[in-house]
Design a protein around this motif. Structure first.
Motif, PDB file in Angstrom:
ATOM      1  N   ASP A 284      52.281   2.039  -3.852  1.00 45.55           N
ATOM      2  CA  ASP A 284      51.421   2.625  -2.819  1.00 45.55           C
ATOM      3  C   ASP A 284      50.001   2.043  -2.866  1.00 45.55           C
ATOM      4  N   GLY A 285      49.944   0.734  -3.073  1.00 45.72           N
ATOM      5  CA  GLY A 285      48.650   0.047  -3.016  1.00 45.72           C
ATOM      6  C   GLY A 285      47.829   0.107  -4.289  1.00 45.72           C
ATOM      7  N   VAL A 286      48.396   0.682  -5.358  1.00 51.59           N
ATOM      8  CA  VAL A 286      47.635   0.845  -6.597  1.00 51.59           C
ATOM      9  C   VAL A 286      48.353   0.102  -7.728  1.00 51.59           C
ATOM     10  N   PRO A 287      47.619  -0.650  -8.563  1.00 49.48           N
ATOM     11  CA  PRO A 287      48.267  -1.250  -9.734  1.00 49.48           C
ATOM     12  C   PRO A 287      48.628  -0.180 -10.759  1.00 49.48           C
ATOM     13  N   VAL A 288      49.914  -0.065 -11.051  1.00 41.91           N
ATOM     14  CA  VAL A 288      50.413   0.993 -11.942  1.00 41.91           C
ATOM     15  C   VAL A 288      51.059   0.348 -13.167  1.00 41.91           C
ATOM     16  N   LEU A 289      50.641   0.812 -14.339  1.00 44.72           N
ATOM     17  CA  LEU A 289      51.214   0.326 -15.589  1.00 44.72           C
ATOM     18  C   LEU A 289      52.349   1.230 -16.031  1.00 44.72           C
ATOM     19  N   ASP A 290      53.424   0.618 -16.507  1.00 47.82           N
ATOM     20  CA  ASP A 290      54.486   1.368 -17.176  1.00 47.82           C
ATOM     21  C   ASP A 290      54.192   1.275 -18.673  1.00 47.82           C
ATOM     22  N   PRO A 291      53.766   2.368 -19.314  1.00 47.57           N
ATOM     23  CA  PRO A 291      53.307   2.263 -20.707  1.00 47.57           C
ATOM     24  C   PRO A 291      54.413   1.871 -21.684  1.00 47.57           C
ATOM     25  N   SER A 292      55.685   2.068 -21.283  1.00 48.21           N
ATOM     26  CA  SER A 292      56.751   1.647 -22.201  1.00 48.21           C
ATOM     27  C   SER A 292      56.873   0.123 -22.217  1.00 48.21           C
ATOM     28  N   ALA A 293      56.371  -0.508 -21.162  1.00 39.51           N
ATOM     29  CA  ALA A 293      56.455  -1.968 -21.081  1.00 39.51           C
ATOM     30  C   ALA A 293      55.139  -2.640 -21.490  1.00 39.51           C
ATOM     31  N   VAL A 294      54.111  -1.841 -21.661  1.00 41.77           N
ATOM     32  CA  VAL A 294      52.809  -2.401 -22.045  1.00 41.77           C
ATOM     33  C   VAL A 294      52.345  -1.692 -23.323  1.00 41.77           C
ATOM     34  N   PRO A 295      52.798  -2.175 -24.484  1.00 36.39           N
ATOM     35  CA  PRO A 295      52.463  -1.487 -25.743  1.00 36.39           C
ATOM     36  C   PRO A 295      50.952  -1.410 -25.940  1.00 36.39           C
ATOM     37  N   GLY A 296      50.543  -0.308 -26.570  1.00 35.83           N
ATOM     38  CA  GLY A 296      49.126  -0.156 -26.917  1.00 35.83           C
ATOM     39  C   GLY A 296      48.317   0.629 -25.920  1.00 35.83           C
ATOM     40  N   VAL A 297      48.934   0.969 -24.784  1.00 40.68           N
ATOM     41  CA  VAL A 297      48.187   1.688 -23.757  1.00 40.68           C
ATOM     42  C   VAL A 297      48.277   3.205 -23.962  1.00 40.68           C
ATOM     43  N   MET A 298      49.440   3.686 -24.363  1.00 36.43           N
ATOM     44  CA  MET A 298      49.630   5.136 -24.470  1.00 36.43           C
ATOM     45  C   MET A 298      50.464   5.491 -25.697  1.00 36.43           C
ATOM     46  N   TYR A 299      50.021   6.532 -26.407  1.00 37.59           N
ATOM     47  CA  TYR A 299      50.782   7.084 -27.523  1.00 37.59           C
ATOM     48  C   TYR A 299      50.909   8.582 -27.305  1.00 37.59           C
ATOM     49  N   PHE A 300      51.995   9.137 -27.807  1.00 37.84           N
ATOM     50  CA  PHE A 300      52.138  10.590 -27.791  1.00 37.84           C
ATOM     51  C   PHE A 300      51.835  11.138 -29.177  1.00 37.84           C
ATOM     52  N   VAL A 301      51.234  12.323 -29.189  1.00 34.81           N
ATOM     53  CA  VAL A 301      50.854  12.988 -30.430  1.00 34.81           C
ATOM     54  C   VAL A 301      51.373  14.424 -30.377  1.00 34.81           C
ATOM     55  N   PRO A 302      52.143  14.856 -31.366  1.00 30.02           N
ATOM     56  CA  PRO A 302      52.631  16.243 -31.361  1.00 30.02           C
ATOM     57  C   PRO A 302      51.466  17.217 -31.516  1.00 30.02           C
ATOM     58  N   VAL A 303      51.498  18.262 -30.686  1.00 29.79           N
ATOM     59  CA  VAL A 303      50.470  19.308 -30.781  1.00 29.79           C
ATOM     60  C   VAL A 303      51.160  20.670 -30.774  1.00 29.79           C
ATOM     61  N   GLY A 304      50.388  21.718 -31.029  1.00 26.40           N
ATOM     62  CA  GLY A 304      50.917  23.082 -31.034  1.00 26.40           C
ATOM     63  C   GLY A 304      51.515  23.432 -29.690  1.00 26.40           C
ATOM     64  N   LYS A 305      52.304  24.490 -29.705  1.00 27.29           N
ATOM     65  CA  LYS A 305      53.121  24.888 -28.565  1.00 27.29           C
ATOM     66  C   LYS A 305      52.260  25.190 -27.331  1.00 27.29           C
ATOM     67  N   SER A 306      52.600  24.549 -26.214  1.00 27.38           N
ATOM     68  CA  SER A 306      51.978  24.820 -24.908  1.00 27.38           C
ATOM     69  C   SER A 306      50.446  24.734 -24.935  1.00 27.38           C
ATOM     70  N   PRO A 307      49.940  23.572 -25.253  1.00 23.44           N
ATOM     71  CA  PRO A 307      48.487  23.425 -25.360  1.00 23.44           C
ATOM     72  C   PRO A 307      47.806  23.398 -23.996  1.00 23.44           C
ATOM     73  N   HIS A 308      46.513  23.703 -24.000  1.00 25.92           N
ATOM     74  CA  HIS A 308      45.739  23.681 -22.764  1.00 25.92           C
ATOM     75  C   HIS A 308      44.577  22.720 -22.786  1.00 25.92           C
ATOM     76  N   GLY A 309      44.367  22.070 -23.895  1.00 30.81           N
ATOM     77  CA  GLY A 309      43.235  21.155 -23.870  1.00 30.81           C
ATOM     78  C   GLY A 309      43.067  20.438 -25.185  1.00 30.81           C
ATOM     79  N   VAL A 310      42.293  19.386 -25.125  1.00 31.76           N
ATOM     80  CA  VAL A 310      41.994  18.592 -26.304  1.00 31.76           C
ATOM     81  C   VAL A 310      40.539  18.149 -26.154  1.00 31.76           C
ATOM     82  N   ASP A 311      39.786  18.310 -27.235  1.00 35.20           N
ATOM     83  CA  ASP A 311      38.350  18.069 -27.134  1.00 35.20           C
ATOM     84  C   ASP A 311      37.870  17.178 -28.274  1.00 35.20           C
TER      85      ASP A 311
END
Ligand SMILES: [Cu+2]
Length: 629
Positions: A284-311
């Motif tokens: 839709d006219g925007v350059p979109v990265l697939d993070p599974s194909a571009v290592p180093g862009v996104m990582y997941f981190v386990p957090v407590g149940k149903s979080p609402h924010g990170v500061d």
């Protein structure tokens, strides 16, 4: 070291508290205020507050500005909704900015920053409902740009998070939809066919003009609040998600299944580079990265149940995320995060995205209390976490911790202050910069439960001012606020110098007129134009003649160059009211549909002869000769 979530034990009590809330009859809710507390928030008539509080107006579509410590409302800044009080949404320019929408859901204001400090230039706010971001200029406290709806982005909730030098406003989606927008897929295919998105909204460093830079595709998690990095976490941004279960119905149950959800740790500088390197795909006219194909862009981190924010803390090293269905908040050490990434210390992958090893990056879990949501910092090594279920604010100490403290994590929590009732967001001035102001904390409570004079069923929210300058927090003041504060920013009043008059030299409107004898009307085909001067206390010209079927275009200039000399132009039975500040020209376009003589008048009190400031719009029936020329 292992950190164990004892979720099942507390879930029952949490749900009970969620359903029940607090009662207005709690003895602890009585304020034991005395003269000394009253003095702390007292700003004598004629004196000024020390800080601005910019707080979101939620589904009112507005931003409210109050003073701290008085908590007095000073001004309303309309952003996503028309506001007759300032004429916003009635003149051509603001109508064009609002587009087809007459409301928005303002969530999280973010002040522009330079070198991780507020630079006093702009305030950015997001519209959760219609996927937009707006820029308010702090030179005149006016909305100057609305960007969106953002393509590929639905539920612009995890926004507006400003990077260290306002390179970007970073945005993550609350909702997921089939992409590109316009495509329909069965709800049963939610996990596979729906997607969320992280967007980098680029900001022009000179003008503040926003444009869509790039996007990162995410699984259909519901992203919640985030923050940006600084110092060791420079170039990173963080969001939590409360629905890594990828549920699409009955979320209150189905999105509360996993003991840990994920936060996304996003390297936005890497994303920017990957897009520059051509690794994005256009959607839709925007350059979109697939993070599974571009290592180093996104990582997941386990957090407590149903979080609402990170500061992110002021140093940029400690990243704090709370799960609202856990009684603890987790402190991550970003230096350990970088080491874990370097060592590829992953406990799992999710759709090709590495999940960092929780035990390797968590510094500890702080037992803050029930329903932790958001955390703010005072710059003195203290953190303040809002506890929705407990309806309280917990004060606790950031690392480094001693061995004794680690052995007794309860000792890290040094104070707790009940708030009324059921706090959502909280703000400490400058908490998201590297040099917080400290001093004051504002608790933005979701309920007020009749602590105010009875106003019927539509009750306001309450915001409470808490003095955090001492060892123990002190409740100082409470104010009632329009719906609905979702976070706020605090700025020192002396950090900015807004203009009070638009200088004539800066008015480049092609139809501005600066003296009464220049005011005129003229016809071009079926369009009648009027250039009108507004000045104490008359309009010039005072009569506009046209006929049914004409288009009427009025350019009205307030030629005053004096502070607080504001004029309005309201036209009877035409749903028009503009307000023109000193030195400003506004253009109104309307189609004339009915004959008659319609008074117009100044709506904004301007002088002893304000009531005399009026004129007439004469609309003759179609076919009649309307004007002499
Ligand atoms: Cu007037």
């Amino acid at each position: 070291m292992k950190y164990k979530f004892s979720s099942s034990i507390i879930l029952g009590s949490i749900l009970a508290a969620l359903l029940g809330g607090c009662s207005a009859g709690d003895p602890e809710t009585a304020n034991t205020s005395g003269d000394s507390l009253a003095e702390k928030s007292f700003v004598a008539p004629g004196e000024k507050d020390e800080f601005y509080l910019f707080y979101s107006g939620g589904h009112s579509g507005q931003v409210f500005v109050a003073g701290i410590p008085s908590m007095r409302h000073i001004v309303t800044i309309p952003v996503f909704s028309p506001y007759p009080g300032t004429g916003y949404g009635f003149d051509d320019e603001s109508r064009a900015m609002l587009g087809e929408y007459t409301w928005g859901d303002v969530h999280h204001p973010g002040l522009s920053q330079t070198d991780s400090l507020y630079d006093g230039r702009w305030l950015f706010v997001n519209d959760n409902a219609n996927n937009r971001v707006a820029r308010i200029d702090l030179r005149d406290f006016k909305t100057k740009q609305i960007l969106g709806p953002i393509p590929n982005s639905s539920g612009n909730h995890g926004s507006s998070f400003v990077t260290e030098n306002t390179e970007y406003i970073l945005v993550a989606t609350r909702f997921s939809v089939p992409l590109p927008k316009g495509r329909v897929a069965p709800m049963e295919s939610y996990a596979d066919e729906f997607n969320g998105m992280v967007s980098g909204i680029k900001v022009d460093q000179e003008t503040g003009e926003m444009s869509l830079g790039w996007q990162i595709l995410t699984p259909p998690f519901n992203w919640d609040l985030g923050s940006t990095g600084k110092g060791p976490s420079s170039g990173w941004a963080f969001w939590t998600s409360y629905n890594t279960e990828m549920a699409h119905e009955t979320l209150e149950v189905n999105a509360s299944q996993r003991d840990r959800d994920y936060a996304a740790f996003v390297n936005w500088k890497s994303a920017e580079q990957a897009v520059a390197d051509g690794k994005a795909e256009m959607i839709d006219g925007v350059p979109v990265l697939d993070p599974s194909a571009v290592p180093g862009v996104m990582y997941f981190v386990p957090v407590g149940k149903s979080p609402h924010g990170v500061d992110t803390d002021p140093s940029g090293r400690w990243i704090v995320a709370s799960g609202k269905l856990q009684p603890t908040t987790t402190v991550y050490d970003f230096e350990k995060v970088l080491a874990a990434i370097e060592a590829e210390d992953f406990q799992d992958t999710f759709r090709g995205i590495p999940v960092l090893n929780y035990d390797a990056i968590a510094e500890g879990e702080v037992p803050v209390g029930l329903g932790p949501l958001h955390t703010q910092y005072d710059g003195e090594g203290n953190a303040y976490t809002s506890l929705y279920i407990e309806s309280a604010v917990a004060k606790w100490k950031l690392p480094p911790w001693t061995e004794e403290q680690r052995a007794d994590m309860e000792s890290i929590v040094t104070d707790k202050m009940p708030v009324h009732f059921n706090i959502g967001h909280l703000v400490v001035g400058g908490s998201d910069t590297r040099e917080p102001y400290g001093k004051w904390l504002v608790a933005m409570n979701k309920l007020s439960k009749g602590r105010h004079a009875n106003v019927g069923p539509s009750q306001p929210e309450s915001s409470q001012l808490i003095d955090i300058s001492g060892e123990k927090m002190e409740m100082v003041f409470e104010a009632y606020t329009e719906p609905e504060p979702h976070f706020a920013q605090i700025l020192k009043v002396d950090a900015i110098e807004p203009i009070e008059v638009y200088p004539k030299a800066e008015n480049h409107h092609p139809h501005a007129v600066w003296s009464l004898d220049e005011g005129t009307t003229w016809r071009e085909g079926d369009t009648v134009h009027a250039k009108i001067v507004a000045v104490r206390s008359r309009f010039g010209p005072e009569k506009i003649e046209a006929k049914v079927g004409d288009k009427l275009v009025i350019h009205v200039t307030n030629i005053e160059q004096t502070s607080d000399m504001i004029h309005g132009l309201g036209i009877s039975e035409h749903n028009i009211n503009v307000v023109i500040d000193p030195g400003e020209t506004k253009t109104i376009t309307l189609d004339l549909k009915k004959p008659g003589v319609f008074p117009f008048y100044c709506t904004n009190f301007c002088s002893a002869l304000h009531q005399e400031m009026q004129g007439y719009l004469v609309v003759e029936p179609a076919g009649e000769t309307a004007m002499s020329q």
